[in-house]
Design a protein around this motif. Structure first.
Motif, mmCIF file in Angstrom:
data_model
loop_
_atom_site.group_PDB
_atom_site.id
_atom_site.type_symbol
_atom_site.label_atom_id
_atom_site.label_comp_id
_atom_site.label_asym_id
_atom_site.label_seq_id
_atom_site.Cartn_x
_atom_site.Cartn_y
_atom_site.Cartn_z
ATOM 1 N N PRO A 1 0.817 -1.224 0.000
ATOM 2 C CA PRO A 1 0.000 0.000 0.000
ATOM 3 C C PRO A 1 0.845 1.265 0.000
ATOM 4 O O PRO A 1 0.443 2.290 -0.553
ATOM 5 C CB PRO A 1 -0.832 -0.131 1.279
ATOM 6 C CG PRO A 1 -0.099 -1.114 2.132
ATOM 7 C CD PRO A 1 0.574 -2.049 1.187
ATOM 8 N N ASN A 2 2.028 1.200 0.624
ATOM 9 C CA ASN A 2 2.921 2.364 0.635
ATOM 10 C C ASN A 2 3.433 2.669 -0.766
ATOM 11 O O ASN A 2 3.574 3.825 -1.165
ATOM 12 C CB ASN A 2 4.100 2.124 1.583
ATOM 13 C CG ASN A 2 4.875 0.857 1.252
ATOM 14 O OD1 ASN A 2 4.292 -0.186 0.953
ATOM 15 N ND2 ASN A 2 6.190 0.922 1.307
ATOM 16 N N ASN B 1 -3.123 -5.243 0.247
ATOM 17 C CA ASN B 1 -4.138 -4.382 0.847
ATOM 18 C C ASN B 1 -4.637 -4.945 2.171
ATOM 19 O O ASN B 1 -5.334 -4.256 2.923
ATOM 20 C CB ASN B 1 -5.303 -4.170 -0.125
ATOM 21 C CG ASN B 1 -4.904 -3.266 -1.283
ATOM 22 O OD1 ASN B 1 -4.285 -2.234 -1.081
ATOM 23 N ND2 ASN B 1 -5.229 -3.671 -2.498
ATOM 24 N N SER C 1 -3.454 -2.793 5.024
ATOM 25 C CA SER C 1 -3.858 -1.393 4.901
ATOM 26 C C SER C 1 -5.198 -1.143 5.565
ATOM 27 O O SER C 1 -6.051 -2.031 5.634
ATOM 28 C CB SER C 1 -3.962 -1.018 3.412
ATOM 29 O OG SER C 1 -4.529 0.256 3.243
ATOM 30 N N TYR D 1 -3.997 -2.835 11.321
ATOM 31 C CA TYR D 1 -4.144 -3.404 9.977
ATOM 32 C C TYR D 1 -4.922 -4.707 10.079
ATOM 33 O O TYR D 1 -4.861 -5.408 11.081
ATOM 34 C CB TYR D 1 -2.779 -3.661 9.321
ATOM 35 C CG TYR D 1 -1.895 -4.668 10.028
ATOM 36 C CD1 TYR D 1 -1.886 -6.010 9.665
ATOM 37 C CD2 TYR D 1 -1.084 -4.265 11.088
ATOM 38 C CE1 TYR D 1 -1.079 -6.930 10.332
ATOM 39 C CE2 TYR D 1 -0.273 -5.179 11.757
ATOM 40 C CZ TYR D 1 -0.274 -6.502 11.375
ATOM 41 O OH TYR D 1 0.520 -7.413 12.043
ATOM 42 N N THR E 1 -1.719 3.301 11.466
ATOM 43 C CA THR E 1 -1.896 2.239 10.469
ATOM 44 C C THR E 1 -0.535 1.735 10.019
ATOM 45 O O THR E 1 0.424 2.497 9.938
ATOM 46 C CB THR E 1 -2.687 2.743 9.249
ATOM 47 O OG1 THR E 1 -2.020 3.878 8.688
ATOM 48 C CG2 THR E 1 -4.101 3.122 9.634
ATOM 49 N N GLU F 1 0.679 0.799 7.109
ATOM 50 C CA GLU F 1 1.296 1.400 5.920
ATOM 51 C C GLU F 1 1.913 2.761 6.211
ATOM 52 O O GLU F 1 2.791 3.230 5.473
ATOM 53 C CB GLU F 1 0.297 1.505 4.753
ATOM 54 C CG GLU F 1 -0.837 2.484 4.947
ATOM 55 C CD GLU F 1 -2.121 1.806 5.382
ATOM 56 O OE1 GLU F 1 -3.185 2.094 4.799
ATOM 57 O OE2 GLU F 1 -2.073 0.994 6.334
#
Length: 321
Positions: free
Chosen positions: A63-64, A84, A87, A261, A294, A296
């Motif tokens: 996700p990053n 994902n 995330s 997450y 979170t 990410e």
């Protein structure tokens, strides 16, 4: 009647010619752009990458990685993403674009999904590659160039962003993005100038001990920028490791950073901590000094400044009211 019909036919014919002319012009412009593309040679953590054409079909693994492409205005190149499950959703500014990107795999990218995707370039977090992940040599033999996201310092993630700027011919945009990140982080550090550093435990998950971040983890750097210190920053040989509950008690953290997450939720993790016979003895647990972030957000990507700001607010709330 006939003149009217003839006039309509002429309009349609001209419109068709105009449309055809526009398509031809667009094709010529694209060809011109590709022709003008200058070969780029990149050092990706000791691995030499040579890019002779601008990538057109990109996979962002993590996700990053996906969010960074959006932040740099490169989302139209992305044909699929992964991880994902790590995330809690994109930042509001990027949410709409993020949701338009097809999901290659919800968890880690599989070999089959990647090789059949039609991709010519991958930008992915390092844990997706190696013995338990994708084979970069195999990807290269299939015509897929892999750029590994492995930053452990701000300088390294800034280099990654500059490299993407060179590869996708958006160098000015990449530099502007970096300048904005640097400015925001500098403002936080200025606010924290006379504040005492707080000791921080990173709690990713529990079990037989605490799965936490080591000293070389990118998150340790972000905590430091936010006025804290990872209590296990002395562990230099591992980015992630499991430590005993007794070791945590010895270190006496002032705050606990909890990763949010997938599952279990952050609320469940806080409940686990409070019910743990050892961790429940900590003053920071009794005082509920938890900072939820979170996952990410602590990975190297586009959120450096955002994360430093959020952590600083958690560690030093009096400065950010």
């Amino acid at each position: 009647m006939f003149p009217v019909i003839l006039l309509l036919m002429l309009v349609i014919l001209l419109a068709g010619c105009s449309s055809s002319s526009q398509k031809t012009s667009a094709l010529k412009e694209n060809a011109k752009t590709e022709k003008e593309y200058k070969e780029v040679t990149i050092d990706n953590y000791g691995e030499k990458l040579v890019i002779s054409q601008k990538p057109q079909k990109v996979l962002t693994l993590g996700p990053n990685a996906t969010e960074l492409f959006i932040a740099l205005g490169l989302s139209d190149y992305v044909i699929g993403n992964s991880l994902n499950n790590h995330s809690r959703g994109a930042l509001p500014a990027y949410k709409e674009q993020y949701e338009k990107i097809p999901e290659l795999t919800h968890g880690s990218a599989t070999r089959e999904a990647v090789l059949t995707s039609g991709a010519d370039f991958i930008y992915g977090i390092d844990w997706e590659f190696g013995e338990a992940g994708l084979d970069k040599k195999e990807l290269a033999s299939s015509g897929i160039i892999t750029y590994q996201n492995s930053a452990l310092t701000l300088e390294q993630i800034y280099k990654e962003i500059n490299d993407l700027g060179k590869i996708f011919q958006i160098e000015d945009k990449a530099k502007a993005f970096i300048a904005d990140q640097q400015s925001r982080i500098a403002k936080v550090k200025e606010k924290l100038e006379n504040k005492k550093t707080v000791n921080v435990l990173v709690y990713d998950s529990g079990g037989e001990g605490v799965f936490t971040a080591g000293g070389t983890n990118f998150e340790s750097l972000l905590i430091e920028q936010a006025g804290g210190k990872n209590i296990f920053s002395d562990i230099k040989d591992k980015q992630w490791t499991t430590v005993s509950f007794e070791k945590v008690l010895e270190k006496k953290p002032d705050y606990i950073v909890i990763h949010d997450y997938d599952a279990p939720s952050a609320e469940k993790k806080i409940e686990e901590i409070k019910n743990n016979p050892a961790l429940s003895q900590l003053d920071c647990v009794k005082q509920e000094k938890f900072v939820v972030i979170t996952l990410e957000s602590v990975l190297p990507g586009d959120r450096m400044a955002y994360t430093v700001e959020e952590l600083a607010k958690g560690f030093h709330p009096d400065l950010f009211r």
